[in-house]
Motif scaffolding. Structure first.
Motif, PDB file in Angstrom:
ATOM      1  N   ALA A 191       0.842  -1.199   0.000  1.00  0.00           N
ATOM      2  CA  ALA A 191       0.000   0.000   0.000  1.00  0.00           C
ATOM      3  C   ALA A 191       0.874   1.245   0.000  1.00  0.00           C
ATOM      4  O   ALA A 191       1.835   1.347   0.765  1.00  0.00           O
ATOM      5  N   THR A 192       0.542   2.183  -0.863  1.00  0.00           N
ATOM      6  CA  THR A 192       1.309   3.432  -0.918  1.00  0.00           C
ATOM      7  C   THR A 192       0.786   4.465   0.081  1.00  0.00           C
ATOM      8  O   THR A 192       1.501   5.396   0.449  1.00  0.00           O
ATOM      9  N   ASN A 193      -0.475   4.311   0.519  1.00  0.00           N
ATOM     10  CA  ASN A 193      -1.074   5.275   1.458  1.00  0.00           C
ATOM     11  C   ASN A 193      -1.743   4.548   2.613  1.00  0.00           C
ATOM     12  O   ASN A 193      -2.918   4.746   2.890  1.00  0.00           O
ATOM     13  N   LYS A 194      -1.004   3.702   3.298  1.00  0.00           N
ATOM     14  CA  LYS A 194      -1.560   2.950   4.422  1.00  0.00           C
ATOM     15  C   LYS A 194      -1.809   3.882   5.603  1.00  0.00           C
ATOM     16  O   LYS A 194      -0.932   4.623   6.035  1.00  0.00           O
ATOM     17  N   GLU A 195      -3.042   3.857   6.089  1.00  0.00           N
ATOM     18  CA  GLU A 195      -3.388   4.687   7.236  1.00  0.00           C
ATOM     19  C   GLU A 195      -2.857   4.066   8.525  1.00  0.00           C
ATOM     20  O   GLU A 195      -2.650   2.856   8.612  1.00  0.00           O
ATOM     21  N   ASP A 196      -2.649   4.908   9.541  1.00  0.00           N
ATOM     22  CA  ASP A 196      -2.133   4.429  10.828  1.00  0.00           C
ATOM     23  C   ASP A 196      -3.179   3.592  11.552  1.00  0.00           C
ATOM     24  O   ASP A 196      -2.849   2.675  12.302  1.00  0.00           O
ATOM     25  N   ARG A 197      -4.444   3.903  11.350  1.00  0.00           N
ATOM     26  CA  ARG A 197      -5.508   3.213  12.067  1.00  0.00           C
ATOM     27  C   ARG A 197      -5.880   1.905  11.367  1.00  0.00           C
ATOM     28  O   ARG A 197      -5.717   1.750  10.165  1.00  0.00           O
ATOM     29  N   PHE A 198      -6.402   0.986  12.146  1.00  0.00           N
ATOM     30  CA  PHE A 198      -6.865  -0.298  11.629  1.00  0.00           C
ATOM     31  C   PHE A 198      -8.118  -0.041  10.788  1.00  0.00           C
ATOM     32  O   PHE A 198      -9.085   0.578  11.255  1.00  0.00           O
ATOM     33  N   THR A 199      -8.127  -0.531   9.531  1.00  0.00           N
ATOM     34  CA  THR A 199      -9.191  -0.180   8.594  1.00  0.00           C
ATOM     35  C   THR A 199      -9.941  -1.403   8.095  1.00  0.00           C
ATOM     36  O   THR A 199      -9.332  -2.393   7.672  1.00  0.00           O
ATOM     37  N   VAL A 200     -11.261  -1.302   8.140  1.00  0.00           N
ATOM     38  CA  VAL A 200     -12.155  -2.324   7.589  1.00  0.00           C
ATOM     39  C   VAL A 200     -12.816  -1.723   6.355  1.00  0.00           C
ATOM     40  O   VAL A 200     -13.428  -0.651   6.428  1.00  0.00           O
ATOM     41  N   LEU A 201     -12.698  -2.406   5.213  1.00  0.00           N
ATOM     42  CA  LEU A 201     -13.137  -1.841   3.935  1.00  0.00           C
ATOM     43  C   LEU A 201     -14.313  -2.607   3.338  1.00  0.00           C
ATOM     44  O   LEU A 201     -14.294  -3.831   3.242  1.00  0.00           O
ATOM     45  N   PHE A 202     -15.334  -1.844   2.932  1.00  0.00           N
ATOM     46  CA  PHE A 202     -16.390  -2.369   2.067  1.00  0.00           C
ATOM     47  C   PHE A 202     -16.433  -1.512   0.816  1.00  0.00           C
ATOM     48  O   PHE A 202     -16.393  -0.282   0.897  1.00  0.00           O
ATOM     49  N   TYR A 203     -16.534  -2.166  -0.347  1.00  0.00           N
ATOM     50  CA  TYR A 203     -16.778  -1.406  -1.573  1.00  0.00           C
ATOM     51  C   TYR A 203     -17.814  -2.155  -2.399  1.00  0.00           C
ATOM     52  O   TYR A 203     -17.878  -3.374  -2.399  1.00  0.00           O
ATOM     53  N   GLY A 204     -18.659  -1.381  -3.077  1.00  0.00           N
ATOM     54  CA  GLY A 204     -19.706  -2.018  -3.858  1.00  0.00           C
ATOM     55  C   GLY A 204     -20.790  -1.045  -4.263  1.00  0.00           C
ATOM     56  O   GLY A 204     -20.692   0.172  -4.033  1.00  0.00           O
ATOM     57  N   SER A 205     -21.852  -1.603  -4.838  1.00  0.00           N
ATOM     58  CA  SER A 205     -22.939  -0.782  -5.390  1.00  0.00           C
ATOM     59  C   SER A 205     -24.133  -0.681  -4.447  1.00  0.00           C
ATOM     60  O   SER A 205     -25.223  -0.310  -4.878  1.00  0.00           O
ATOM     61  N   PHE A 206     -23.954  -0.990  -3.180  1.00  0.00           N
ATOM     62  CA  PHE A 206     -24.980  -0.792  -2.151  1.00  0.00           C
ATOM     63  C   PHE A 206     -26.329  -1.383  -2.580  1.00  0.00           C
ATOM     64  O   PHE A 206     -27.365  -0.728  -2.517  1.00  0.00           O
ATOM     65  N   LEU A 207     -26.283  -2.625  -3.004  1.00  0.00           N
ATOM     66  CA  LEU A 207     -27.498  -3.357  -3.342  1.00  0.00           C
ATOM     67  C   LEU A 207     -28.093  -3.976  -2.079  1.00  0.00           C
ATOM     68  O   LEU A 207     -27.369  -4.183  -1.085  1.00  0.00           O
ATOM     69  N   PRO A 208     -29.374  -4.315  -2.097  1.00  0.00           N
ATOM     70  CA  PRO A 208     -29.956  -4.973  -0.924  1.00  0.00           C
ATOM     71  C   PRO A 208     -29.190  -6.226  -0.491  1.00  0.00           C
ATOM     72  O   PRO A 208     -29.038  -6.480   0.704  1.00  0.00           O
ATOM     73  N   LEU A 209     -28.688  -7.011  -1.453  1.00  0.00           N
ATOM     74  CA  LEU A 209     -27.979  -8.237  -1.094  1.00  0.00           C
ATOM     75  C   LEU A 209     -26.674  -7.958  -0.365  1.00  0.00           C
ATOM     76  O   LEU A 209     -26.116  -8.848   0.278  1.00  0.00           O
ATOM     77  N   HIS A 210     -26.157  -6.737  -0.474  1.00  0.00           N
ATOM     78  CA  HIS A 210     -24.908  -6.397   0.210  1.00  0.00           C
ATOM     79  C   HIS A 210     -25.101  -6.228   1.713  1.00  0.00           C
ATOM     80  O   HIS A 210     -24.154  -6.408   2.477  1.00  0.00           O
ATOM     81  N   GLY A 211     -26.294  -5.842   2.122  1.00  0.00           N
ATOM     82  CA  GLY A 211     -26.568  -5.726   3.556  1.00  0.00           C
ATOM     83  C   GLY A 211     -25.656  -4.762   4.281  1.00  0.00           C
ATOM     84  O   GLY A 211     -25.178  -5.051   5.388  1.00  0.00           O
ATOM     85  N   VAL A 212     -25.423  -3.574   3.699  1.00  0.00           N
ATOM     86  CA  VAL A 212     -24.469  -2.639   4.295  1.00  0.00           C
ATOM     87  C   VAL A 212     -24.995  -2.061   5.609  1.00  0.00           C
ATOM     88  O   VAL A 212     -24.220  -1.591   6.441  1.00  0.00           O
ATOM     89  N   ASP A 213     -26.301  -2.096   5.822  1.00  0.00           N
ATOM     90  CA  ASP A 213     -26.821  -1.645   7.114  1.00  0.00           C
ATOM     91  C   ASP A 213     -26.251  -2.484   8.258  1.00  0.00           C
ATOM     92  O   ASP A 213     -26.000  -1.966   9.357  1.00  0.00           O
ATOM     93  N   ALA A 214     -26.015  -3.761   8.013  1.00  0.00           N
ATOM     94  CA  ALA A 214     -25.409  -4.620   9.041  1.00  0.00           C
ATOM     95  C   ALA A 214     -23.981  -4.183   9.335  1.00  0.00           C
ATOM     96  O   ALA A 214     -23.512  -4.281  10.480  1.00  0.00           O
ATOM     97  N   VAL A 215     -23.273  -3.684   8.324  1.00  0.00           N
ATOM     98  CA  VAL A 215     -21.910  -3.189   8.522  1.00  0.00           C
ATOM     99  C   VAL A 215     -21.931  -1.950   9.419  1.00  0.00           C
ATOM    100  O   VAL A 215     -21.110  -1.811  10.333  1.00  0.00           O
TER     101      VAL A 215
END
Length: 323
Positions: A168-192
């Motif tokens: 990683a060229t821009n690693k943040e100091d903090r511990f990071t949890v990543l989600f990426y996507g099109s925010f479809l119902p099947l993604h369940g991002v509200d649970a995240v």
């Protein structure tokens, strides 16, 4: 062997990139006979017909890619003219996506019946159908009355030239949890978002980054605001070429946590892509994902309730580097 990609589709969509590269690596000559998906089917039919007759008719197979159900009837007509076979890769039926998952219309509406009919025609007119999981194959066969011999499973996979381990060229100091996507119902991002709230109470050094946009984003943003979360950040869509660096900078990558029927039948691109970059992945425990991966061996699976179990999984993975 020679094959033409036919229909109104996005050539940069990951599924298409992976299949084309795989075919070419195996000596198949692949020709693009498609259009960008920005025209109604009755407007694109003459253009597709002309393009196929002019330059693609000598190919051995007609390959109709994802979401091109409406182009299968024209492909069938051309296949009869030129004695070719049709391979159809729906990725997901229109009915399952628009009615069951997105819930745009009630199941008993005429729009639902129309989408089901379009799917049925596409399946019936094709010689071979691809499914991304066995769960999806079983759904196709049960819902549309298909013979199992007509359907083969081909996982979505990933582009191993793009999604490979990098620093990683821009690693943040903090511990990071990543989600990426099109925010479809099947993604369940509200649970995240709900999991982020739980995590914030136990470990304030963990950040959640959510990249993308789509149907559920307004609701998810509202939930994050309602919960007054300071450990969550929303970012807009990124070009495909920039995603690997964001994945490389993350400590944990997330899959999907939706409670829809479709969520149990798919394994999305993001899981394969993050795995290709050797990242720790947490996703919902579903029949589809267990076809390919095993809990605590190459992935971390969480059962319902997703917010609580996702939060505990994040905390566990942070504390135990061996996992």
């Amino acid at each position: 062997m020679r094959l033409s990609f036919f229909g109104a589709y996005d050539p940069g969509y990951p599924r298409n990139v992976v299949i084309k590269k795989g075919l070419r690596l195996n000596g198949v000559e692949v020709l693009d006979c498609g259009l960008w998906p920005n025209r109604k089917f009755w407007m694109r039919y003459p253009l597709l017909f002309y393009r196929y007759i002019r330059s693609c008719s000598k190919r051995s197979f007609i390959f109709v890619p994802e979401f091109c159900q409406k182009d299968v009837p024209l492909a069938k007509f051309l296949s009869l003219l030129t004695s070719r076979k049709i391979i159809f890769d729906p990725l997901a039926p229109r009915y399952e996506t628009k009615i069951t998952d997105w819930k745009r219309k009630p199941p008993d509406s005429w729009q639902a019946r129309w989408n089901f009919t379009i799917d049925s025609w596409a399946f019936e007119l094709s010689d071979l159908i691809l499914a991304d999981t066995r769960a999806h194959k079983e759904y196709y066969c049960e819902k549309y009355g298909l013979s199992p011999d007509k359907v083969e499973v081909l996982p979505v996979g990933y582009d191993d030239e793009l999604y490979r381990p990098v620093s990683a060229t821009n690693k943040e100091d903090r511990f990071t949890v990543l989600f990426y996507g099109s925010f479809l119902p099947l993604h369940g991002v509200d649970a995240v978002v709900e999991a982020a709230k739980i995590v914030s109470k136990e470990d304030a050094s963990i950040d959640f980054v959510l990249i993308g946009s789509g149907q559920t984003l307004p609701r998810v943003r509202a939930l994050a605001a309602e919960l007054n979360l300071s450990n969550i950040r929303f970012e807009s869509w990124l070009p495909q070429s920039e995603l690997p660096q964001r994945i490389a900078a993350a400590d944990i990558c997330l899959g999907i946590f939706g409670r829809t029927e479709k969520a149990g039948r798919v394994v999305p691109h993001k899981i394969y892509q993050s795995m290709g970059m050797k990242k720790a992945i947490i996703t919902a425990q579903t029949p589809a994902v267990e076809e390919f991966f095993s809990h605590r061996e190459n992935i971390f699976l969480v059962p319902e309730p997703y917010p609580e179990n996702l939060a505990q999984a994040v905390l566990k993975l942070k504390r135990d580097k061996n996992l």
